[in-house]
Write a protein that holds these residues in place. Structure first.
Motif, PDB file in Angstrom:
ATOM      1  N   LYS A 104      99.343  66.507  88.327  1.00 36.64           N
ATOM      2  CA  LYS A 104      99.991  64.776  88.690  1.00 36.64           C
ATOM      3  C   LYS A 104     101.620  65.615  88.543  1.00 36.64           C
ATOM      4  N   ILE A 105     102.514  64.043  88.840  1.00 34.43           N
ATOM      5  CA  ILE A 105     103.749  63.940  89.209  1.00 34.43           C
ATOM      6  C   ILE A 105     104.052  62.915  89.281  1.00 34.43           C
ATOM      7  N   ARG A 106     105.184  61.957  87.808  1.00 33.52           N
ATOM      8  CA  ARG A 106     105.337  60.894  87.901  1.00 33.52           C
ATOM      9  C   ARG A 106     106.973  60.565  87.643  1.00 33.52           C
ATOM     10  N   TRP A 107     107.137  59.225  88.404  1.00 33.47           N
ATOM     11  CA  TRP A 107     108.479  59.374  88.262  1.00 33.47           C
ATOM     12  C   TRP A 107     109.055  58.478  87.574  1.00 33.47           C
ATOM     13  N   LEU A 108     110.186  58.348  86.644  1.00 29.57           N
ATOM     14  CA  LEU A 108     110.475  57.993  85.802  1.00 29.57           C
ATOM     15  C   LEU A 108     112.034  56.626  86.345  1.00 29.57           C
ATOM     16  N   HIS A 144     118.158  62.144  88.177  1.00 26.88           N
ATOM     17  CA  HIS A 144     116.388  61.940  88.238  1.00 26.88           C
ATOM     18  C   HIS A 144     115.758  62.407  87.348  1.00 26.88           C
ATOM     19  N   PHE A 145     114.552  61.734  86.908  1.00 29.29           N
ATOM     20  CA  PHE A 145     113.642  61.465  85.998  1.00 29.29           C
ATOM     21  C   PHE A 145     112.559  61.865  86.706  1.00 29.29           C
ATOM     22  N   LEU A 146     111.862  63.064  86.527  1.00 24.52           N
ATOM     23  CA  LEU A 146     110.067  62.993  86.378  1.00 24.52           C
ATOM     24  C   LEU A 146     109.270  63.938  85.522  1.00 24.52           C
ATOM     25  N   LEU A 147     108.231  63.530  85.321  1.00 19.69           N
ATOM     26  CA  LEU A 147     106.860  64.252  84.234  1.00 19.69           C
ATOM     27  C   LEU A 147     106.060  64.841  86.168  1.00 19.69           C
ATOM     28  N   SER A 148     105.518  66.324  85.965  1.00 21.16           N
ATOM     29  CA  SER A 148     105.098  67.136  85.994  1.00 21.16           C
ATOM     30  C   SER A 148     104.246  67.394  84.758  1.00 21.16           C
ATOM     31  N   THR A 149     102.802  67.784  85.421  1.00 22.92           N
ATOM     32  CA  THR A 149     101.513  68.824  84.960  1.00 22.92           C
ATOM     33  C   THR A 149     100.681  69.413  85.261  1.00 22.92           C
ATOM     34  N   ASN A 150     100.512  70.361  84.308  1.00 26.40           N
ATOM     35  CA  ASN A 150      99.423  71.056  84.867  1.00 26.40           C
ATOM     36  C   ASN A 150      98.143  71.443  84.340  1.00 26.40           C
ATOM     37  N   ASP A 151      97.361  72.106  83.806  1.00 27.43           N
ATOM     38  CA  ASP A 151      96.156  71.700  82.915  1.00 27.43           C
ATOM     39  C   ASP A 151      96.142  71.266  81.716  1.00 27.43           C
ATOM     40  N   LYS A 152      97.709  71.755  80.737  1.00 31.57           N
ATOM     41  CA  LYS A 152      97.924  72.080  79.897  1.00 31.57           C
ATOM     42  C   LYS A 152      99.419  71.522  79.218  1.00 31.57           C
ATOM     43  N   GLY A 175     111.454  54.253  95.874  1.00 28.10           N
ATOM     44  CA  GLY A 175     111.160  54.532  97.505  1.00 28.10           C
ATOM     45  C   GLY A 175     111.534  55.608  98.227  1.00 28.10           C
ATOM     46  N   GLU A 176     113.003  55.972  97.564  1.00 25.68           N
ATOM     47  CA  GLU A 176     113.651  56.950  98.702  1.00 25.68           C
ATOM     48  C   GLU A 176     113.418  57.759  98.546  1.00 25.68           C
ATOM     49  N   PHE A 177     112.723  58.331  97.903  1.00 22.09           N
ATOM     50  CA  PHE A 177     112.533  60.174  97.015  1.00 22.09           C
ATOM     51  C   PHE A 177     111.220  59.885  96.911  1.00 22.09           C
ATOM     52  N   LEU A 178     110.613  61.156  97.547  1.00 20.60           N
ATOM     53  CA  LEU A 178     109.007  61.488  97.508  1.00 20.60           C
ATOM     54  C   LEU A 178     108.781  62.896  96.716  1.00 20.60           C
ATOM     55  N   ALA A 179     108.012  62.579  96.294  1.00 17.06           N
ATOM     56  CA  ALA A 179     107.437  64.500  95.424  1.00 17.06           C
ATOM     57  C   ALA A 179     106.074  64.579  95.684  1.00 17.06           C
ATOM     58  N   THR A 180     106.057  66.179  95.799  1.00 14.69           N
ATOM     59  CA  THR A 180     104.141  66.325  95.864  1.00 14.69           C
ATOM     60  C   THR A 180     104.414  67.768  95.220  1.00 14.69           C
ATOM     61  N   GLY A 181     103.491  68.140  94.546  1.00 16.16           N
ATOM     62  CA  GLY A 181     103.360  68.920  93.543  1.00 16.16           C
ATOM     63  C   GLY A 181     102.288  69.590  94.684  1.00 16.16           C
ATOM     64  N   ASP A 182     102.460  71.836  94.874  1.00 17.31           N
ATOM     65  CA  ASP A 182     100.740  72.310  94.764  1.00 17.31           C
ATOM     66  C   ASP A 182     100.469  73.301  94.003  1.00 17.31           C
ATOM     67  N   LYS A 183      99.181  74.094  94.833  1.00 21.23           N
ATOM     68  CA  LYS A 183      98.211  74.751  93.440  1.00 21.23           C
ATOM     69  C   LYS A 183      99.057  75.801  93.593  1.00 21.23           C
ATOM     70  N   VAL A 234     100.952  63.839  95.169  1.00 20.04           N
ATOM     71  CA  VAL A 234     101.997  63.154  95.706  1.00 20.04           C
ATOM     72  C   VAL A 234     102.717  61.834  95.073  1.00 20.04           C
ATOM     73  N   GLU A 235     103.700  61.309  95.297  1.00 17.96           N
ATOM     74  CA  GLU A 235     104.369  60.524  94.604  1.00 17.96           C
ATOM     75  C   GLU A 235     105.469  60.032  95.157  1.00 17.96           C
ATOM     76  N   PHE A 236     105.875  58.476  95.234  1.00 20.73           N
ATOM     77  CA  PHE A 236     107.072  57.984  95.122  1.00 20.73           C
ATOM     78  C   PHE A 236     107.809  57.667  94.466  1.00 20.73           C
ATOM     79  N   SER A 237     109.712  58.079  94.905  1.00 20.27           N
ATOM     80  CA  SER A 237     109.922  56.949  93.813  1.00 20.27           C
ATOM     81  C   SER A 237     110.015  55.934  93.461  1.00 20.27           C
ATOM     82  N   ASP A 238     110.058  55.267  92.301  1.00 19.20           N
ATOM     83  CA  ASP A 238     110.450  54.201  92.143  1.00 19.20           C
ATOM     84  C   ASP A 238     111.460  53.046  93.076  1.00 19.20           C
TER      85      ASP A 238
END
Length: 466
Positions: free
Chosen positions: A118-122, A129-137, A61-69, A55-59
């Motif tokens: 993980k998710i990280r907003w720029l 809007h730009f964001l980074l997301s990653t799985n294991d690799k 706070g107007e947006f909220l991103a979630t990632g799932d399995k 779970v990650e708020f944008s810089d």
């Protein structure tokens, strides 16, 4: 040569420690939390793919991103128009897209999960809007854009998009834009792959907004956001003989203000602060934050429960928090000998470490969050409980993410866990805790008292009482 941090740089930022927009509500600065909304299904049979993994708020706070399995990213946007409270509103689904797919490493005969780690907003610099997301690799940079107009009146195509016969054209038309239903598009702009042998556990965007780091069990890599085929290895703790391996990297993060500093934590309960100006490969740290172990409390589980699952810089950059299995510790960057504050999250579980080891719960990785003004700390626990700590009043509270009180603005009642003896009315016995219900992922709005808590497949949002 070991580079020591200059205290003058950190102390000059103390004046900005408290965010001007982050105010504490309630008597004496205490925050009373109210239910706002919950996202997710209520079915008992939750599929593994629906479990929220970050779970990650944008810089802003107007947006909220979630990632799932299941490899999906869901972005929520705050709709202030539906709120009677100024500067507050419901978070509604803005965009949903499949970020990662399951893969198979044929060289190692290994399946690569699609789970978003993980998710990280720029920081936003244009309408997109730009964001980074990653799985294991694999790490991906996503661009999310809006489109509410479409061009019409092409010269070489008709309205259906079919090419016209050039010989039939008798005049030139000026294309015009016509309104259309809002469309949100997510497209992968960069794919950063093949740089990690082990599972990626952290990504962190630098304050320069040009570089970011990614960390796995044994290495930390530095990337440039515009370069996908090259990264720089800035930490490598892999021994020549893997049988001599004694610790692994568990989390890493850049300093929020100083682009040359970053920290990484280990399974041995240590945090290393590194300065990239000192040398290219930061094998020698600038500071080592470690609390001496009390030999009287040492047990078979000591090393497991001392492993740090999350580390976060405060918004001011002066402090850090680290989360191990039983506690949250606050560190001052100018004092590495011991934490300045220690908060027990669920000390009542110390007597149950044996059963927690048998069911693997002792290896759960809990995250922690700072409030916008660095006064409060939040982290999760079991039974859908989450803990709040006030650094000024030294008070703490246990709250529950539950659908039982789903009326908007319903004040959350503090929960207490009974360890033995006669149980009071509102208490729950430690033997009755549900260890399948756990809050591993939390996020705090960067400037307001709004928090997001992930409980299995549900996202709960709470706000302070006005």
């Amino acid at each position: 040569m070991v580079t020591i941090l200059r205290p003058v740089k950190l102390t000059t930022r103390l004046g900005n420690m408290f965010h001007p927009h982050a105010k504490d509500k309630g008597n004496g600065g205490e925050i009373q939390w109210c239910f706002s909304q919950v996202k997710g299904t209520i079915e008992e049979d939750v599929t593994e793919a629906d479990i929220i993994s970050c779970v990650e708020f944008s810089d802003d706070g107007e947006f909220l991103a979630t990632g799932d399995k299941g490899g999906r990213v869901v972005i929520f946007q705050r709709d202030k128009g539906k709120s009677t409270i100024p500067c507050r509103g419901e978070f509604n689904v803005y965009s949903t897209f499949q970020s990662h797919e399951p893969e198979f490493d044929y060289l190692k005969s290994l399946e690569i999960e699609e789970k978003i780690n993980k998710i990280r907003w720029l920081k936003r610099s244009n309408p997109a809007h730009f964001l980074l997301s990653t799985n294991d690799k694999t790490i991906k940079l996503w661009k999310v854009t809006e489109r509410d107009k479409r061009p019409e009146g092409y010269n070489l195509k008709d309205d259906s998009g079919v090419l016209r016969d050039p010989m039939s054209l008798t005049g030139l038309r000026v294309p015009i834009f016509k309104p259309m239903e809002l469309m949100v598009e997510a497209s992968p702009r960069r794919i950063f792959a093949n740089a990690h042998t082990y599972h990626i556990n952290s990504i962190s965007v630098n304050s320069d907004q040009e570089t970011y780091l990614s960390a796995d069990d044994l290495r930390v890599n530095l990337w440039h956001l515009q370069v996908t085929d090259q990264s720089f290895n800035i930490v490598d703790i892999k021994p020549a003989n893997m049988e001599e391996l004694t610790e692994v990297i568990t989390a890493a993060e850049f300093h929020p203000n100083e682009c040359n500093y970053f920290v990484y934590s280990s399974s041995k309960g240590t945090i290393r602060l590194c300065d990239m100006r000192a040398q290219a490969l930061c094998d020698r740290h600038a500071k080592l934050f470690e609390e001496p172990e009390d030999p009287t409390t040492r047990s078979f589980f000591s090393e497991i429960i001392s492993s740090i699952s999350d580390v976060k810089f405060s918004n001011s950059g002066r402090y850090m928090i680290s989360r191990d299995y039983l506690s949250v510790k606050v560190w001052d960057l100018q004092m590495d000998s011991k934490p300045i504050e220690t908060y027990q999250v669920h000390e009542y579980l110390r007597s149950k470490l044996c059963s927690l080891y048998e069911n693997d719960c002792i290896f759960d990785k809990f995250e922690c969050s700072w409030s916008g003004n660095d006064r409060h700390i939040m982290t999760g626990s079991y039974n859908n409980f989450f803990r709040m700590f006030d650094r000024e009043s030294k008070r703490d509270g246990t709250l529950e993410a539950s659908r039982d009180n789903m009326k908007t603005r319903t004040v959350l009642k503090p929960r207490k866990v009974c360890t033995g003896g006669k149980r009071k009315k509102d208490e729950i016995s430690v033997d009755c805790l549900d260890f399948n219900k756990k809050i591993l992922h939390t996020a705090w709005h960067p400037s307001e008292n709004v928090i997001a808590v992930a409980a299995t497949n549900n996202l709960y949002i709470f706000h302070s009482k006005d």
